[in-house]
Design an enzyme around this catalytic site. Structure first.
Site, PDB file in Angstrom:
ATOM      1  N   ASP A  18      -2.745  -3.420  -1.831  1.00  0.00           N
ATOM      2  CA  ASP A  18      -3.850  -2.823  -2.728  1.00  0.00           C
ATOM      3  C   ASP A  18      -4.751  -2.054  -2.098  1.00  0.00           C
ATOM      4  O   ASP A  18      -4.768  -1.865  -0.629  1.00  0.00           O
ATOM      5  CB  ASP A  18      -4.603  -4.251  -3.123  1.00  0.00           C
ATOM      6  N   HIS A  35      -1.050   6.573  -3.525  1.00  0.00           N
ATOM      7  CA  HIS A  35       0.172   5.922  -3.809  1.00  0.00           C
ATOM      8  C   HIS A  35       1.154   6.495  -2.946  1.00  0.00           C
ATOM      9  O   HIS A  35       2.202   5.900  -2.576  1.00  0.00           O
ATOM     10  CB  HIS A  35       0.564   5.936  -5.522  1.00  0.00           C
ATOM     11  N   LEU A 129      16.852  -6.751   7.782  1.00  0.00           N
ATOM     12  CA  LEU A 129      15.900  -6.918   6.867  1.00  0.00           C
ATOM     13  C   LEU A 129      16.268  -6.874   5.179  1.00  0.00           C
ATOM     14  O   LEU A 129      16.797  -5.851   5.094  1.00  0.00           O
ATOM     15  CB  LEU A 129      14.788  -5.896   7.095  1.00  0.00           C
TER      16      LEU A 129
HETATM   17  C1  FPP Z   1      -2.084  -0.996  -5.780  1.00  0.00           C
HETATM   18  O1  FPP Z   1      -3.432  -0.439  -5.543  1.00  0.00           O
HETATM   19  C2  FPP Z   1      -1.159  -0.534  -5.668  1.00  0.00           C
HETATM   20  C3  FPP Z   1      -0.319  -0.292  -6.679  1.00  0.00           C
HETATM   21  C4  FPP Z   1      -0.425  -0.805  -8.064  1.00  0.00           C
HETATM   22  C5  FPP Z   1       1.068   0.481  -6.077  1.00  0.00           C
HETATM   23  C6  FPP Z   1       1.433   0.255  -5.139  1.00  0.00           C
HETATM   24  C7  FPP Z   1       2.756   1.184  -4.797  1.00  0.00           C
HETATM   25  C8  FPP Z   1       2.913   1.634  -3.487  1.00  0.00           C
HETATM   26  C9  FPP Z   1       2.410   1.289  -2.314  1.00  0.00           C
HETATM   27  C10 FPP Z   1       4.156   2.727  -3.484  1.00  0.00           C
HETATM   28  C11 FPP Z   1       5.412   1.797  -3.590  1.00  0.00           C
HETATM   29  C12 FPP Z   1       6.507   2.427  -3.054  1.00  0.00           C
HETATM   30  C13 FPP Z   1       7.738   2.003  -2.843  1.00  0.00           C
HETATM   31  C14 FPP Z   1       8.834   2.927  -2.414  1.00  0.00           C
HETATM   32  C15 FPP Z   1       7.869   0.681  -3.204  1.00  0.00           C
HETATM   33  P1  FPP Z   1      -4.478   0.256  -6.609  1.00  0.00           P
HETATM   34  O2  FPP Z   1      -3.942   1.642  -7.146  1.00  0.00           O
HETATM   35  O3  FPP Z   1      -4.769  -0.744  -7.512  1.00  0.00           O
HETATM   36  O4  FPP Z   1      -5.667   0.330  -5.594  1.00  0.00           O
HETATM   37  P2  FPP Z   1      -7.256   0.315  -5.820  1.00  0.00           P
HETATM   38  O5  FPP Z   1      -7.426  -1.306  -6.162  1.00  0.00           O
HETATM   39  O6  FPP Z   1      -7.758   1.014  -4.651  1.00  0.00           O
HETATM   40  O7  FPP Z   1      -7.461   1.273  -7.118  1.00  0.00           O
END
Ligand code: FPP
Length: 242
Positions: A18, A35, A129
């Site tokens: 997050d 992201h 892994l």
């Molecule tokens: C939550 O942060 C994160 C997500 C909804 C997306 C997570 C995805 C990635 C880290 C990329 C994944 C990549 C692969 C290859 C699996 P948020 O956007 O809700 O953050 P915020 O709470 O600050 O708005």
């Protein structure tokens, strides 16, 4: 799977990644930049987890509820996942990392489904892994889906009622993984957000103030160090009091 081994080194680490959006907006960038940076962090953490012999790393990439976000953000995330499943993660295959995906298939675009098949097929024989990427995932949905599979197996007499217990239930989840030892949530929030609730029943939970793109090997090391000192009692009393 059994969850009563009093182990010190974690076998299964899970991360609620997050804070990507806040990481980006605090730098005056678009949420998508967060992201993109989060995906790089994940790649780095997966390589490190493999190096230190963690056997399973589960990550929350996209929840069933994330479809509520703008079409632009959902589209960006799906394109990013496709890029990783067809390119970046393929390169991790040489490190012996096996990628598996957990979640529902509905509402996912065909090109996303194809890239999921691609990465799972390419890495299926890898034996280091296991990187479990939760995509279009919800833990309550997973438990409901598992219950429906059990109901079908009972109805078709494939199984009997007495074969269902809390260990055999794991086989009906999206993936048959061991219980989670360490569950980390980055990004300052303190909730589980419908993530791997069955598997996390006895997990040690760590909340990190870092936004996920800033999470790093050093922080993971210090969590593992802390975990190694915890006595996990699974409802039993302290060994010293026995
Ligand atoms: C939550 O942060 C994160 C997500 C909804 C997306 C997570 C995805 C990635 C880290 C990329 C994944 C990549 C692969 C290859 C699996 P948020 O956007 O809700 O953050 P915020 O709470 O600050 O708005």
């Amino acid at each position: 799977m059994e969850n009563n081994d009093k182990i010190k080194a974690p076998c299964h680490v899970a991360i609620i990644m997050d804070g990507n959006g806040r990481w980006a907006t605090s730098r005056g960038k678009k949420r998508s930049a967060g992201h993109k940076q989060g995906a790089k962090t994940l790649e780095q953490i997966a390589i490190y987890a493999n190096k230190i012999n963690i056997k399973y790393l589960s990550v929350y990439a996209f929840s069933t509820d994330n479809f509520k976000r703008s079409a632009e953000e959902v589209g960006f995330l799906m394109d990013l996942l496709i890029y990783y499943f067809n390119n970046k993660l393929v390169k991790l295959s040489k490190e012996g990392i096996r990628v598996i995906i957990s979640g529902r298939k509905d509402h996912l675009r065909n090109d996303v489904l194809e890239s999921i098949d691609n990465i799972q097929k390419i890495t299926k024989d890898n034996d280091r892994l296991v990187l479990n990427i939760c995509l279009n995932y919800g833990a309550q949905e997973e438990i409901v889906d598992a219950s429906l599979k059990i109901a079908n197996d009972l109805e078709s007499k494939k199984i009997t009622r007495d074969s269902i217990n809390k260990d055999s239930f794991y086989k009906y989840l999206y993936q048959d993984l061991p219980p989670i030892d360490i569950l980390i949530r980055t990004g300052k929030e303190h909730r589980l957000s419908n993530f791997m609730l069955y598997q996390a029943s006895y997990a040690e939970i760590y909340f990190s103030d870092s936004y996920f793109p800033d999470f790093n090997e050093k922080e993971l090391d210090s969590i593992i160090e802390d975990f190694s000192k915890v006595e996990r009692r699974y409802g039993d009393v302290k060994r010293i009091e026995k």
